[in-house]
Motif scaffolding. Sequence first.
Motif, PDB file in Angstrom:
ATOM      1  N   UNK A 101       0.687  -1.253   0.125  1.00 50.54           N
ATOM      2  CA  UNK A 101       0.120   0.035  -0.246  1.00 50.54           C
ATOM      3  C   UNK A 101       0.799   1.187  -0.043  1.00 50.54           C
ATOM      4  N   UNK A 102       1.971   1.330   0.760  1.00 51.85           N
ATOM      5  CA  UNK A 102       2.835   2.430   0.992  1.00 51.85           C
ATOM      6  C   UNK A 102       3.399   2.620  -0.531  1.00 51.85           C
ATOM      7  N   UNK A 103       4.112   1.694  -1.105  1.00 48.65           N
ATOM      8  CA  UNK A 103       4.643   1.824  -2.350  1.00 48.65           C
ATOM      9  C   UNK A 103       3.644   2.240  -3.620  1.00 48.65           C
ATOM     10  N   UNK A 104       2.658   1.474  -3.551  1.00 46.72           N
ATOM     11  CA  UNK A 104       1.441   2.016  -4.601  1.00 46.72           C
ATOM     12  C   UNK A 104       1.142   3.513  -4.100  1.00 46.72           C
ATOM     13  N   UNK A 105       0.874   3.988  -2.961  1.00 45.98           N
ATOM     14  CA  UNK A 105       0.645   5.188  -2.713  1.00 45.98           C
ATOM     15  C   UNK A 105       1.911   6.105  -3.251  1.00 45.98           C
ATOM     16  N   UNK A 106       2.974   5.687  -3.076  1.00 47.53           N
ATOM     17  CA  UNK A 106       4.234   6.587  -3.429  1.00 47.53           C
ATOM     18  C   UNK A 106       4.405   6.775  -4.840  1.00 47.53           C
ATOM     19  N   UNK A 107       3.973   5.596  -5.653  1.00 55.24           N
ATOM     20  CA  UNK A 107       4.256   5.593  -7.177  1.00 55.24           C
ATOM     21  C   UNK A 107       2.969   6.603  -7.682  1.00 55.24           C
ATOM     22  N   UNK A 108       2.098   6.271  -7.186  1.00 55.46           N
ATOM     23  CA  UNK A 108       0.825   7.274  -7.447  1.00 55.46           C
ATOM     24  C   UNK A 108       1.016   8.733  -7.363  1.00 55.46           C
ATOM     25  N   UNK A 109       1.412   8.957  -6.117  1.00 52.65           N
ATOM     26  CA  UNK A 109       1.928  10.538  -5.730  1.00 52.65           C
ATOM     27  C   UNK A 109       2.909  11.018  -6.467  1.00 52.65           C
ATOM     28  N   UNK A 110       3.960  10.260  -6.838  1.00 49.00           N
ATOM     29  CA  UNK A 110       5.148  10.714  -7.820  1.00 49.00           C
ATOM     30  C   UNK A 110       4.727  10.967  -9.333  1.00 49.00           C
TER      31      UNK A 110
END
Length: 127
Positions: A101-110
């Motif tokens: 979840x943290x990786x997915x959120x970071x990817x989407x944010x970036x």
Amino acid sequence: MPKKGSRHPIVLLSSHHPDPFDIGSLLHLTGRHNPVYQRPKDVAAGIYWINTSRPLATAILGRYGAESPRWREYHFQRFVDIIVMEALHAMEKNGTELTFDLVENKINEVIKAVHDNALHNLEQYLL
């Protein structure tokens, strides 16, 4: 030889840009290497290679050339890949436990931030 730990990544095109570790020669990758590639010695120097031997890259360059909107879009997307990788490496360096979840959120944010910025800063290049 490139400086260690550059603040900004150095992005080079395989088979086009000189290899900073082997002056006077080019780094030739194959279609089997990743679209964005780093050798172990590149990691410490912050160097990324966009692999121009990947089938899609080769087709775009061969059919449309390096000045085409298609190449510019492909090139831009590889920069997005690099920025995402850098963000994830930074999280890991800071000791963040990388859950899905943290990786997915970071990817989407970036990706969102890069795309929003691109409209303002790269409009002439991309459009």
